[in-house]
Write a protein that holds these residues in place. Structure first.
Motif, mmCIF file in Angstrom:
data_model
loop_
_atom_site.group_PDB
_atom_site.id
_atom_site.type_symbol
_atom_site.label_atom_id
_atom_site.label_comp_id
_atom_site.label_asym_id
_atom_site.label_seq_id
_atom_site.Cartn_x
_atom_site.Cartn_y
_atom_site.Cartn_z
ATOM 1 N N SER A 13 0.833 -1.211 0.000
ATOM 2 C CA SER A 13 0.000 0.000 0.000
ATOM 3 C C SER A 13 0.863 1.255 0.000
ATOM 4 O O SER A 13 0.407 2.334 -0.389
ATOM 5 N N ALA A 30 -14.350 -8.129 -0.760
ATOM 6 C CA ALA A 30 -13.456 -7.001 -0.493
ATOM 7 C C ALA A 30 -12.190 -7.061 -1.337
ATOM 8 O O ALA A 30 -11.559 -6.034 -1.595
ATOM 9 N N SER A 81 -11.994 -7.454 -4.391
ATOM 10 C CA SER A 81 -12.206 -6.820 -5.694
ATOM 11 C C SER A 81 -11.546 -5.441 -5.754
ATOM 12 O O SER A 81 -11.316 -4.904 -6.841
ATOM 13 N N HIS A 82 -11.237 -4.887 -4.575
ATOM 14 C CA HIS A 82 -10.544 -3.591 -4.510
ATOM 15 C C HIS A 82 -9.177 -3.667 -5.193
ATOM 16 O O HIS A 82 -8.663 -2.660 -5.675
ATOM 17 N N TYR A 83 -8.596 -4.880 -5.248
ATOM 18 C CA TYR A 83 -7.255 -5.061 -5.796
ATOM 19 C C TYR A 83 -7.281 -5.563 -7.244
ATOM 20 O O TYR A 83 -6.251 -5.981 -7.763
ATOM 21 N N GLU A 84 -8.442 -5.513 -7.865
ATOM 22 C CA GLU A 84 -8.585 -6.050 -9.217
ATOM 23 C C GLU A 84 -7.612 -5.416 -10.213
ATOM 24 O O GLU A 84 -7.490 -4.193 -10.293
#
Length: 204
Positions: A13, A37, A39-42
């Protein structure tokens, strides 16, 4: 000739790069995003993204020989989410979810890339390689992993704020961290600070 390093280059991050080797091709797809959750890193949004991931994976195909469609990207995300559910269930000793097994087994039935022997004695792939073939290789590797001798060594990183999954293929079988460069190092820093604070003389 030096062999390329195995593993994916991820970024924390804070933007710090570190290498993560999940130990198996079947787990290398997981860091690209995931269900809920995660999916934030897709990162799989278009064919070029899946091609880029494949070229960096253990498969090491020639990027110029990859043919990836938008449908392949959707299938990759579908397979990846199923692999997440299966891997987490395996880590926690829970029954493997039936709907996700259907997804995995269907992908494993697709035709994988064809191996070729190179003039220098190395291994290469017959091109072109489609996105479907890439996913077939991932799925077949996952079937081998989850049904094989290392299935009990599929683990989550021990860091409380990291969900990366890996298989410990080391001889001692004591791997705890996704990466010693990242979570392992953060643990060492915290432990050092804790010891330093414990040895501070009390004021008085």
């Amino acid at each position: 000739m030096t062999e390329p390093a195995i593993g994916l280059v991820l970024h924390s991050s804070e933007g710090v790069a570190h290498r993560f080797d999940p130990g198996a091709l079947g787990l290398e797809l997981l860091p690209t995003g995931g269900p809920g959750a995660l999916s934030h890193y897709e990162v799989l949004n278009e064919p070029a993204d899946l091609a880029r991931w494949a070229a960096a994976s253990r498969l090491r195909p020639d990027p110029g020989g990859l043919v990836v469609s938008p449908e392949d990207v959707a299938a990759a995300r579908y397979l990846r989410d199923a692999l997440w559910h299966i891997a987490v269930a395996r880590v926690h000793g829970e029954p493997l979810p039936a709907p996700d097994l259907v997804v995995l087994n269907e992908a494993a039935a697709w035709r994988p890339p064809a191996l070729r022997l190179a003039p220098d004695g190395g291994r290469t792939w017959r091109t072109p390689i489609t996105g479907t073939q890439v996913l077939a290789a991932v799925a077949r590797d996952a079937v081998e992993l989850f049904s094989g001798p290392y299935a009990d060594r599929v683990r989550e990183c021990s860091a409380h704020d990291c969900r990366l999954v890996f298989v410990d293929v080391s001889r001692p079988g004591r791997r705890r961290w996704c990466s010693m460069e990242h979570c392992g190092n953060r643990h060492k820093v915290r432990a050092h600070r804790s010891r330093s604070q414990a040895y501070e003389a009390p004021e008085g």
